[in-house]
Design a protein around this motif. Structure first.
Motif, mmCIF file in Angstrom:
data_model
loop_
_atom_site.group_PDB
_atom_site.id
_atom_site.type_symbol
_atom_site.label_atom_id
_atom_site.label_comp_id
_atom_site.label_asym_id
_atom_site.label_seq_id
_atom_site.Cartn_x
_atom_site.Cartn_y
_atom_site.Cartn_z
ATOM 1 N N PRO A 5 0.823 -1.214 0.000
ATOM 2 C CA PRO A 5 0.000 0.000 0.000
ATOM 3 C C PRO A 5 0.857 1.263 0.000
ATOM 4 C CG PRO A 5 -0.023 -1.035 2.171
ATOM 5 C CD PRO A 5 0.850 -1.887 1.302
ATOM 6 N N VAL A 6 0.318 2.308 -0.607
ATOM 7 C CA VAL A 6 0.951 3.632 -0.595
ATOM 8 C C VAL A 6 -0.103 4.608 -0.067
ATOM 9 C CG1 VAL A 6 1.849 5.510 -2.043
ATOM 10 C CG2 VAL A 6 2.493 3.130 -2.521
ATOM 11 N N ILE A 7 0.257 5.347 0.965
ATOM 12 C CA ILE A 7 -0.736 6.208 1.624
ATOM 13 C C ILE A 7 -0.193 7.630 1.773
ATOM 14 C CG2 ILE A 7 -2.058 6.571 3.766
ATOM 15 C CD1 ILE A 7 -1.671 3.451 4.206
ATOM 16 N N GLY A 8 -1.038 8.610 1.504
ATOM 17 C CA GLY A 8 -0.706 10.012 1.772
ATOM 18 C C GLY A 8 -1.889 10.644 2.492
ATOM 19 N N LEU A 9 -1.633 11.429 3.539
ATOM 20 C CA LEU A 9 -2.741 11.967 4.337
ATOM 21 C C LEU A 9 -2.861 13.476 4.204
ATOM 22 C CD1 LEU A 9 -2.233 9.911 7.631
ATOM 23 C CD2 LEU A 9 -3.730 9.388 5.712
ATOM 24 N N GLU A 10 -4.106 13.939 4.146
ATOM 25 C CA GLU A 10 -4.384 15.369 4.178
ATOM 26 C C GLU A 10 -5.131 15.644 5.480
ATOM 27 O OE1 GLU A 10 -5.695 16.730 -0.084
ATOM 28 O OE2 GLU A 10 -6.126 14.605 0.185
ATOM 29 N N VAL A 11 -4.546 16.486 6.326
ATOM 30 C CA VAL A 11 -5.166 16.774 7.622
ATOM 31 C C VAL A 11 -5.619 18.228 7.660
ATOM 32 C CG1 VAL A 11 -4.709 17.031 10.098
ATOM 33 C CG2 VAL A 11 -3.894 15.008 8.879
ATOM 34 N N ILE A 156 -2.538 20.182 6.147
ATOM 35 C CA ILE A 156 -1.190 19.624 6.144
ATOM 36 C C ILE A 156 -1.212 18.409 5.215
ATOM 37 C CG2 ILE A 156 0.629 18.624 7.585
ATOM 38 C CD1 ILE A 156 -1.854 20.124 9.666
ATOM 39 N N VAL A 157 -0.433 18.471 4.143
ATOM 40 C CA VAL A 157 -0.460 17.407 3.136
ATOM 41 C C VAL A 157 0.835 16.604 3.207
ATOM 42 C CG1 VAL A 157 -0.744 16.865 0.688
ATOM 43 C CG2 VAL A 157 -1.838 18.917 1.641
ATOM 44 N N SER A 158 0.715 15.326 3.520
ATOM 45 C CA SER A 158 1.926 14.494 3.606
ATOM 46 C C SER A 158 2.307 13.968 2.232
ATOM 47 C CB SER A 158 1.685 13.306 4.543
ATOM 48 O OG SER A 158 1.172 12.197 3.817
ATOM 49 N N GLY A 159 3.546 13.628 2.063
ATOM 50 C CA GLY A 159 3.982 12.930 0.858
ATOM 51 C C GLY A 159 3.425 11.510 0.884
ATOM 52 N N PRO A 160 3.441 10.810 -0.270
ATOM 53 C CA PRO A 160 2.928 9.427 -0.305
ATOM 54 C C PRO A 160 3.954 8.460 0.271
ATOM 55 C CG PRO A 160 3.633 10.122 -2.496
ATOM 56 C CD PRO A 160 3.870 11.293 -1.590
ATOM 57 N N ASP A 161 4.348 8.681 1.526
ATOM 58 C CA ASP A 161 5.460 7.947 2.136
ATOM 59 C C ASP A 161 5.004 6.899 3.132
ATOM 60 O OD1 ASP A 161 6.924 9.807 0.762
ATOM 61 O OD2 ASP A 161 7.387 11.038 2.525
ATOM 62 N N ALA A 198 -7.751 10.374 3.742
ATOM 63 C CA ALA A 198 -6.638 9.461 3.463
ATOM 64 C C ALA A 198 -6.646 9.068 1.987
ATOM 65 C CB ALA A 198 -6.756 8.224 4.341
ATOM 66 N N ASN A 199 -5.514 9.252 1.323
ATOM 67 C CA ASN A 199 -5.352 8.807 -0.068
ATOM 68 C C ASN A 199 -4.601 7.489 -0.042
ATOM 69 O OD1 ASN A 199 -6.030 11.394 -1.813
ATOM 70 N ND2 ASN A 199 -4.985 12.037 0.055
ATOM 71 N N VAL A 200 -5.132 6.519 -0.761
ATOM 72 C CA VAL A 200 -4.469 5.212 -0.708
ATOM 73 C C VAL A 200 -4.515 4.513 -2.068
ATOM 74 C CG1 VAL A 200 -6.588 4.181 0.225
ATOM 75 C CG2 VAL A 200 -4.439 2.949 0.454
ATOM 76 N N SER A 201 -3.387 3.895 -2.388
ATOM 77 C CA SER A 201 -3.320 3.058 -3.584
ATOM 78 C C SER A 201 -2.504 1.826 -3.237
ATOM 79 C CB SER A 201 -2.656 3.823 -4.739
ATOM 80 O OG SER A 201 -1.337 4.167 -4.393
ATOM 81 N N VAL A 202 -2.511 0.883 -4.147
ATOM 82 C CA VAL A 202 -1.799 -0.370 -3.924
ATOM 83 C C VAL A 202 -0.978 -0.646 -5.175
ATOM 84 C CG1 VAL A 202 -2.209 -2.861 -3.830
ATOM 85 C CG2 VAL A 202 -3.445 -1.360 -2.293
ATOM 86 N N GLU A 209 6.206 2.852 -10.005
ATOM 87 C CA GLU A 209 5.074 3.757 -10.217
ATOM 88 C C GLU A 209 3.985 3.485 -9.183
ATOM 89 O OE1 GLU A 209 6.017 1.586 -12.850
ATOM 90 O OE2 GLU A 209 7.547 3.068 -13.380
ATOM 91 N N PHE A 210 3.272 4.535 -8.820
ATOM 92 C CA PHE A 210 2.137 4.367 -7.924
ATOM 93 C C PHE A 210 0.930 3.870 -8.683
ATOM 94 C CE2 PHE A 210 3.921 8.066 -5.235
ATOM 95 C CZ PHE A 210 4.736 7.180 -4.540
ATOM 96 N N GLY A 211 0.056 3.186 -7.993
ATOM 97 C CA GLY A 211 -1.205 2.769 -8.585
ATOM 98 C C GLY A 211 -2.231 3.896 -8.506
ATOM 99 N N THR A 212 -3.422 3.634 -9.048
ATOM 100 C CA THR A 212 -4.513 4.610 -8.965
ATOM 101 C C THR A 212 -5.005 4.674 -7.523
ATOM 102 O OG1 THR A 212 -5.177 4.012 -11.181
ATOM 103 C CG2 THR A 212 -6.804 5.194 -9.847
ATOM 104 N N ARG A 213 -5.267 5.891 -7.038
ATOM 105 C CA ARG A 213 -5.634 6.022 -5.632
ATOM 106 C C ARG A 213 -7.102 6.363 -5.447
ATOM 107 N NH1 ARG A 213 -4.851 12.307 -4.343
ATOM 108 N NH2 ARG A 213 -4.142 12.874 -6.406
ATOM 109 N N THR A 214 -7.595 6.064 -4.267
ATOM 110 C CA THR A 214 -8.897 6.567 -3.851
ATOM 111 C C THR A 214 -8.674 7.467 -2.645
ATOM 112 O OG1 THR A 214 -9.271 4.675 -2.402
ATOM 113 C CG2 THR A 214 -10.141 4.519 -4.652
ATOM 114 N N GLY A 265 -17.023 10.717 -8.008
ATOM 115 C CA GLY A 265 -15.767 10.716 -8.739
ATOM 116 C C GLY A 265 -14.876 11.803 -8.171
ATOM 117 N N LYS A 266 -13.582 11.611 -8.262
ATOM 118 C CA LYS A 266 -12.653 12.585 -7.691
ATOM 119 C C LYS A 266 -12.627 13.857 -8.528
ATOM 120 C CE LYS A 266 -8.480 13.873 -5.840
ATOM 121 N NZ LYS A 266 -8.919 14.880 -4.929
ATOM 122 N N GLU A 267 -12.715 15.020 -7.841
ATOM 123 C CA GLU A 267 -12.578 16.270 -8.583
ATOM 124 C C GLU A 267 -11.108 16.470 -8.924
ATOM 125 O OE1 GLU A 267 -12.949 16.042 -5.403
ATOM 126 O OE2 GLU A 267 -14.998 16.642 -4.929
#
Ligand code: ADP
Ligand code: MG
Ligand code: ZN
Length: 479
Positions: A5-11, A156-161, A198-202, A209-214, A265-267
């Protein structure tokens, strides 16, 4: 195939200013609907926003505390969308020129340190709140409360780390601790002063490369975030295994069912038609002001942890947990001030105290046992008034009732027995009941001694002074 999984958070965190970000309205929570709204925050024609200096200062504090570069020049932008809780039809935010960038937060997961990068921190205003009618007469209506409209936020936007739900939880706890240490946000997820998307892809392990995220929304506790991520990671992995595509979209977490459901759908950014707000001048932040704020930063979690290790001589593991929230650190220091044996205090906090709090899903500042009461109880153990074993029961009673330890001990008759006569008569009874063991002991079977001590303690309901039991029992067995 193995997936990762790859996760990036927006708080979004609400800043604790007294007035709103662009007007003088109060930010006090819980007042009557629409009692804290004015032409500026409701976007009446002809009104003009003016930036709240304190809100900028708070955002800079956060930027510095998270190792960001503070931009000398940043710009407020309009993010256009239509929703009934947004009276202006746009939200004032920042887009191309955020206030702070390129920071990081360090987290510890399973004893390993890891840096999570911060892409950016920007300022924006909060929206209002919709309430839907709940009685039969009002069920057809929706109501809007503008008291929250224009309350200052930082995003606060984290990197996809982030690579696991557990890391996401740690990151959020750390970020919240920093906000609370800085005294710029209450960090209360249930009240919505600290919110997370929470943004997450697998992706297949090893793929670059990252996958498509939700994007996951609607989680109002740390546990929800972790659960929503776990569910979503599983869902995406199964789709990938089946060779199905993942749709980029926004999904809502349903806490009751523990699932995520497609919302929309994502804007894309261009859907928002961002442009610089012509009513606000760009923010030019003076280097001297940044330095002033840097100098006035309070002690942060990492620094406090180092100081706890150094001054109280407690292990790093203890210090890490005790500084994980400001409330906990304060509790510890108050208790140690009253009972200056840091490791003992730490043991009780990390053992009994946290166990009870965890079970009730409570924070330290909601703990019925005050630091003063814990210290009083530890004094009673130290001076022999109660045994260590009884102390656990006293603690539990304090936790349930909030009562003073001395009162509990007195009322329940838990005072430790130091009277040798009383202890001797208990020993006598135990020996009479275990003649065979006494013989064994006298024939060299030393192990039965501990058992007999246990029996005497039982006979005195745990109240006998253990040291005296040991001495008197040994004497009796010899004689
Ligand atoms: P947006 O503005 O559309 O929300 P951003 O590029 O600002 O998009 O990214 C938002 C968040 O999504 C960031 O926290 C980022 O780390 C994370 N992110 C971006 N791409 C991915 C991906 N493929 N998988 C997981 N998270 C991602
Ligand atoms: Mg986003
Ligand atoms: Zn206002």
């Amino acid at each position: 195939m193995e997936y990762e999984p790859v996760i990036g958070l927006e708080v979004h965190a609400q800043l604790l200013t007294r007035s709103k970000i662009f007007c003088g309205c109060s930010t006090t929570f819980g007042e009557g609907p629409n009692t804290q709204a004015c032409p500026v925050c409701t976007g009446q024609p002809g009104s003009l926003p003016v930036i709240n200096r304190k809100a900028v200062e708070f955002a800079i504090r956060l930027g510095l505390a998270t190792n960001c570069h503070i931009a000398p020049y940043s710009v407020f932008a309009r993010k256009n969308y239509f929703y009934p809780d947004l009276p202006k039809g746009y939200q004032i935010s920042m887009y191309e020129y955020p206030l702070a960038e390129h920071g990081f937060i360090e987290i510890t997961v399973q004893g390993e340190k890891k840096r999570i990068s911060l892409i950016r921190i920007h300022m924006e205003e909060d929206a209002g709140k919709l309430k839907h009618g709940e009685t039969p007469e009002t069920a057809r209506f929706s109501y809007v409360d503008f008291n929250r409209t224009g309350v200052p936020l930082v995003e606060i936007v984290s990197g996809p780390d982030i690579r696991s739900p557990q890391e996401a939880g740690e990151y959020l706890r750390r970020l919240r601790a920093i906000l609370q240490y800085l005294e710029i946000c209450t960090g209360d997820m249930e009240k919505g002063t600290f919110r997370c998307d929470a943004n997450v892809s697998v992706r297949p392990k090893g793929q670059k490369e990252f996958g498509t995220r939700t994007e996951l929304k609607n989680m109002n506790s740390f546990r929800h975030v972790e659960k929503a991520l776990e569910y979503e990671i599983q869902r995406q992995m199964e789709l990938l295994k089946e060779g199905e595509p993942i749709i980029q979209e926004t999904r809502l977490f349903d806490a009751d069912q523990g699932v995520t459901l497609s919302m929309r759908g994502k804007e894309e950014a261009h859907d928002y038609r961002y442009f610089p707000d012509p009513d606000l001048v760009p923010l030019r932040i003076d280097e001297r002001w940044i330095e002033e704020i840097r100098q006035s930063l309070p002690e942060l979690p990492d620094q406090k942890k180092e100081r706890f290790i150094r001054d109280y001589k407690i292990p790093e593991y203890d210090a890490e947990i005790l500084t994980s929230t400001k409330a906990m650190a304060n509790y510890f220091e108050e208790c140690v001030r009253l009972f200056p044996q840091p490791k003992t205090v730490s043991n009780w906090m990390m053992g009994e105290l946290l166990r009870e709090l965890k079970r009730d899903d409570r924070e330290v500042d909601q703990c019925p046992v005050t630091s003063k009461h814990l210290a009083e109880m530890l004094h009673m153990v130290k001076d022999g008034t109660i045994s260590g074993k009884i102390a656990k029961e006293v603690f539990e009673t304090m936790y349930r009732t909030g009562a003073q330890p001395a009162k509990i001990v007195y009322e329940r008759g838990w005072i430790q027995i130091h009277d040798s006569g009383e202890i001797e008569s208990a020993i006598e009874k135990v020996l009479q009941a275990n003649l065979k063991l006494v013989e064994d002991y006298r024939n060299g079977k030393e192990k039965v001694f501990d058992f007999l001590v246990g029996e005497v303690m039982k006979a005195t309901k745990g109240k006998a002074n253990p040291k005296m039991v040991n001495e008197l029992l040994r004497k009796k067995l010899k004689g």
